[in-house]
Design a protein around this motif. Structure first.
Motif, PDB file in Angstrom:
ATOM      1  N   LYS A   1     -56.929  28.572 -75.926  1.00  0.00           N
ATOM      2  CA  LYS A   1     -55.671  29.251 -76.250  1.00  0.00           C
ATOM      3  C   LYS A   1     -55.842  30.182 -77.439  1.00  0.00           C
ATOM      4  CE  LYS A   1     -52.255  25.891 -74.624  1.00  0.00           C
ATOM      5  NZ  LYS A   1     -51.213  24.933 -75.064  1.00  0.00           N
ATOM      6  N   PHE A   2     -56.563  29.740 -78.459  1.00  0.00           N
ATOM      7  CA  PHE A   2     -56.790  30.566 -79.640  1.00  0.00           C
ATOM      8  C   PHE A   2     -57.587  31.811 -79.273  1.00  0.00           C
ATOM      9  CE2 PHE A   2     -59.587  31.795 -83.183  1.00  0.00           C
ATOM     10  CZ  PHE A   2     -58.626  32.175 -84.109  1.00  0.00           C
ATOM     11  N   ILE A   3     -58.661  31.641 -78.512  1.00  0.00           N
ATOM     12  CA  ILE A   3     -59.492  32.785 -78.098  1.00  0.00           C
ATOM     13  C   ILE A   3     -58.652  33.748 -77.271  1.00  0.00           C
ATOM     14  CG2 ILE A   3     -61.449  33.465 -76.649  1.00  0.00           C
ATOM     15  CD1 ILE A   3     -62.834  30.854 -77.604  1.00  0.00           C
ATOM     16  N   LEU A   4     -57.843  33.221 -76.359  1.00  0.00           N
ATOM     17  CA  LEU A   4     -56.989  34.065 -75.534  1.00  0.00           C
ATOM     18  C   LEU A   4     -55.989  34.834 -76.398  1.00  0.00           C
ATOM     19  CD1 LEU A   4     -56.170  34.991 -72.713  1.00  0.00           C
ATOM     20  CD2 LEU A   4     -54.634  33.022 -72.599  1.00  0.00           C
ATOM     21  N   SER A   5     -55.406  34.187 -77.392  1.00  0.00           N
ATOM     22  CA  SER A   5     -54.455  34.887 -78.273  1.00  0.00           C
ATOM     23  C   SER A   5     -55.153  35.990 -79.056  1.00  0.00           C
ATOM     24  CB  SER A   5     -53.744  33.907 -79.214  1.00  0.00           C
ATOM     25  OG  SER A   5     -54.617  33.460 -80.218  1.00  0.00           O
ATOM     26  N   GLN A   6     -56.387  35.762 -79.478  1.00  0.00           N
ATOM     27  CA  GLN A   6     -57.133  36.787 -80.193  1.00  0.00           C
ATOM     28  C   GLN A   6     -57.443  37.973 -79.273  1.00  0.00           C
ATOM     29  OE1 GLN A   6     -57.725  36.745 -83.583  1.00  0.00           O
ATOM     30  NE2 GLN A   6     -56.340  35.005 -83.352  1.00  0.00           N
ATOM     31  N   ILE A   7     -57.789  37.694 -78.035  1.00  0.00           N
ATOM     32  CA  ILE A   7     -58.054  38.767 -77.058  1.00  0.00           C
ATOM     33  C   ILE A   7     -56.764  39.551 -76.801  1.00  0.00           C
ATOM     34  CG2 ILE A   7     -58.638  39.235 -74.645  1.00  0.00           C
ATOM     35  CD1 ILE A   7     -60.648  36.888 -74.848  1.00  0.00           C
ATOM     36  N   MET A   8     -55.644  38.830 -76.657  1.00  0.00           N
ATOM     37  CA  MET A   8     -54.361  39.503 -76.423  1.00  0.00           C
ATOM     38  C   MET A   8     -53.988  40.375 -77.621  1.00  0.00           C
ATOM     39  SD  MET A   8     -53.306  38.589 -73.395  1.00  0.00           S
ATOM     40  CE  MET A   8     -51.544  38.725 -73.318  1.00  0.00           C
ATOM     41  N   ASN A   9     -54.197  39.887 -78.831  1.00  0.00           N
ATOM     42  CA  ASN A   9     -53.919  40.680 -80.030  1.00  0.00           C
ATOM     43  C   ASN A   9     -54.789  41.935 -80.053  1.00  0.00           C
ATOM     44  OD1 ASN A   9     -51.973  38.956 -81.017  1.00  0.00           O
ATOM     45  ND2 ASN A   9     -53.390  37.824 -82.325  1.00  0.00           N
ATOM     46  N   PHE A  10     -56.058  41.770 -79.747  1.00  0.00           N
ATOM     47  CA  PHE A  10     -56.966  42.918 -79.721  1.00  0.00           C
ATOM     48  C   PHE A  10     -56.503  43.945 -78.689  1.00  0.00           C
ATOM     49  CE2 PHE A  10     -60.589  45.039 -77.733  1.00  0.00           C
ATOM     50  CZ  PHE A  10     -61.087  45.753 -78.827  1.00  0.00           C
ATOM     51  N   CYS A  11     -56.146  43.467 -77.501  1.00  0.00           N
ATOM     52  CA  CYS A  11     -55.693  44.383 -76.447  1.00  0.00           C
ATOM     53  C   CYS A  11     -54.410  45.088 -76.854  1.00  0.00           C
ATOM     54  CB  CYS A  11     -55.478  43.628 -75.133  1.00  0.00           C
ATOM     55  SG  CYS A  11     -57.019  43.053 -74.384  1.00  0.00           S
ATOM     56  N   SER A  12     -53.515  44.377 -77.508  1.00  0.00           N
ATOM     57  CA  SER A  12     -52.268  44.971 -77.969  1.00  0.00           C
ATOM     58  C   SER A  12     -52.525  46.065 -79.002  1.00  0.00           C
ATOM     59  CB  SER A  12     -51.368  43.883 -78.554  1.00  0.00           C
ATOM     60  OG  SER A  12     -50.197  44.441 -79.099  1.00  0.00           O
ATOM     61  N   ILE A  13     -53.389  45.767 -79.961  1.00  0.00           N
ATOM     62  CA  ILE A  13     -53.732  46.751 -80.995  1.00  0.00           C
ATOM     63  C   ILE A  13     -54.426  47.953 -80.358  1.00  0.00           C
ATOM     64  CG2 ILE A  13     -55.204  47.172 -83.004  1.00  0.00           C
ATOM     65  CD1 ILE A  13     -54.584  44.224 -83.823  1.00  0.00           C
ATOM     66  N   ALA A  14     -55.338  47.708 -79.428  1.00  0.00           N
ATOM     67  CA  ALA A  14     -56.044  48.797 -78.747  1.00  0.00           C
ATOM     68  C   ALA A  14     -55.058  49.653 -77.946  1.00  0.00           C
ATOM     69  CB  ALA A  14     -57.129  48.239 -77.839  1.00  0.00           C
ATOM     70  N   ALA A  15     -54.111  49.011 -77.261  1.00  0.00           N
ATOM     71  CA  ALA A  15     -53.117  49.750 -76.475  1.00  0.00           C
ATOM     72  C   ALA A  15     -52.247  50.605 -77.391  1.00  0.00           C
ATOM     73  CB  ALA A  15     -52.264  48.781 -75.673  1.00  0.00           C
ATOM     74  N   GLN A  16     -51.830  50.042 -78.523  1.00  0.00           N
ATOM     75  CA  GLN A  16     -51.018  50.819 -79.481  1.00  0.00           C
ATOM     76  C   GLN A  16     -51.818  52.009 -80.017  1.00  0.00           C
ATOM     77  OE1 GLN A  16     -49.796  48.001 -82.433  1.00  0.00           O
ATOM     78  NE2 GLN A  16     -48.193  47.100 -81.137  1.00  0.00           N
ATOM     79  N   SER A  17     -53.076  51.783 -80.312  1.00  0.00           N
ATOM     80  CA  SER A  17     -53.919  52.861 -80.840  1.00  0.00           C
ATOM     81  C   SER A  17     -54.083  53.973 -79.815  1.00  0.00           C
ATOM     82  CB  SER A  17     -55.293  52.333 -81.249  1.00  0.00           C
ATOM     83  OG  SER A  17     -55.176  51.408 -82.282  1.00  0.00           O
ATOM     84  N   PHE A  18     -54.355  53.620 -78.572  1.00  0.00           N
ATOM     85  CA  PHE A  18     -54.532  54.622 -77.534  1.00  0.00           C
ATOM     86  C   PHE A  18     -53.226  55.352 -77.245  1.00  0.00           C
ATOM     87  CE2 PHE A  18     -58.392  52.163 -76.137  1.00  0.00           C
ATOM     88  CZ  PHE A  18     -59.298  53.182 -76.412  1.00  0.00           C
ATOM     89  N   SER A  19     -52.109  54.607 -77.222  1.00  0.00           N
ATOM     90  CA  SER A  19     -50.843  55.275 -76.941  1.00  0.00           C
ATOM     91  C   SER A  19     -50.472  56.226 -78.069  1.00  0.00           C
ATOM     92  CB  SER A  19     -49.726  54.260 -76.687  1.00  0.00           C
ATOM     93  OG  SER A  19     -49.388  53.585 -77.875  1.00  0.00           O
TER      94      SER A  19
END
Length: 147
Positions: A120-138
């Motif tokens: 769960k922790f690893i998944l939350s870290q991946i989700m946070n990374f994806c969210s930050i990456a999506a915000q950066s790209f947008s």
């Protein structure tokens, strides 16, 4: 005495099944834990039942009578007191075996729980990374689209 052995063994089996059902129900209904996968349930079931031998006589330590027991001589009869002591001894032995077995099962469940928490922790870290990456790209596309 054989009937007492069978009764103790049946009591142990009933306790194990009730305890397994309780563990599975807790994992299923507890919001803070993840339900056990069928493979995990089967592993716990196998761990519990690997120590239970339905229909068999209890272990060799129970087959032999202690020295000086009333059954040592052919014509000896057990008194009510010695029978009760022997049944109490069997019951205490059963409780000791159950305690050790369920401590092992608890360790296994805790290991599964810590593994689930780690995933769960690893998944939350991946989700946070994806969210930050999506915000950066947008924001990058918005800046380029405005210019």
């Amino acid at each position: 005495m054989e009937q007492a052995h069978r009764g103790i063994e049946q009591l142990k089996n009933n306790f194990n099944e009730a305890a397994l059902d309780t563990v599975f129900a807790h994992c299923e209904n507890n919001r803070e834990s993840t339900p056990l996968l069928p493979e995990q349930q089967q592993e716990l079931h196998n761990r519990v039942h690997s120590r239970v031998y339905p229909g068999q006589k209890p272990g060799p330590e129970r087959d032999s009578e202690p020295e000086g027991s009333p059954n040592q001589s052919p014509g000896a009869q057990k008194t009510g007191e010695s029978f009760c002591k022997e049944v109490l001894s069997l019951f205490q032995e059963m409780l000791s075996q159950l305690q050790k077995m369920w401590q092992d099962v608890l360790a296994c469940v805790q290991m599964c729980a810590s593994l689930v928490n780690m995933v769960k922790f690893i998944l939350s870290q991946i989700m946070n990374f994806c969210s930050i990456a999506a915000q950066s790209f947008s924001s990058l596309f918005l800046v380029q689209g405005v210019a």
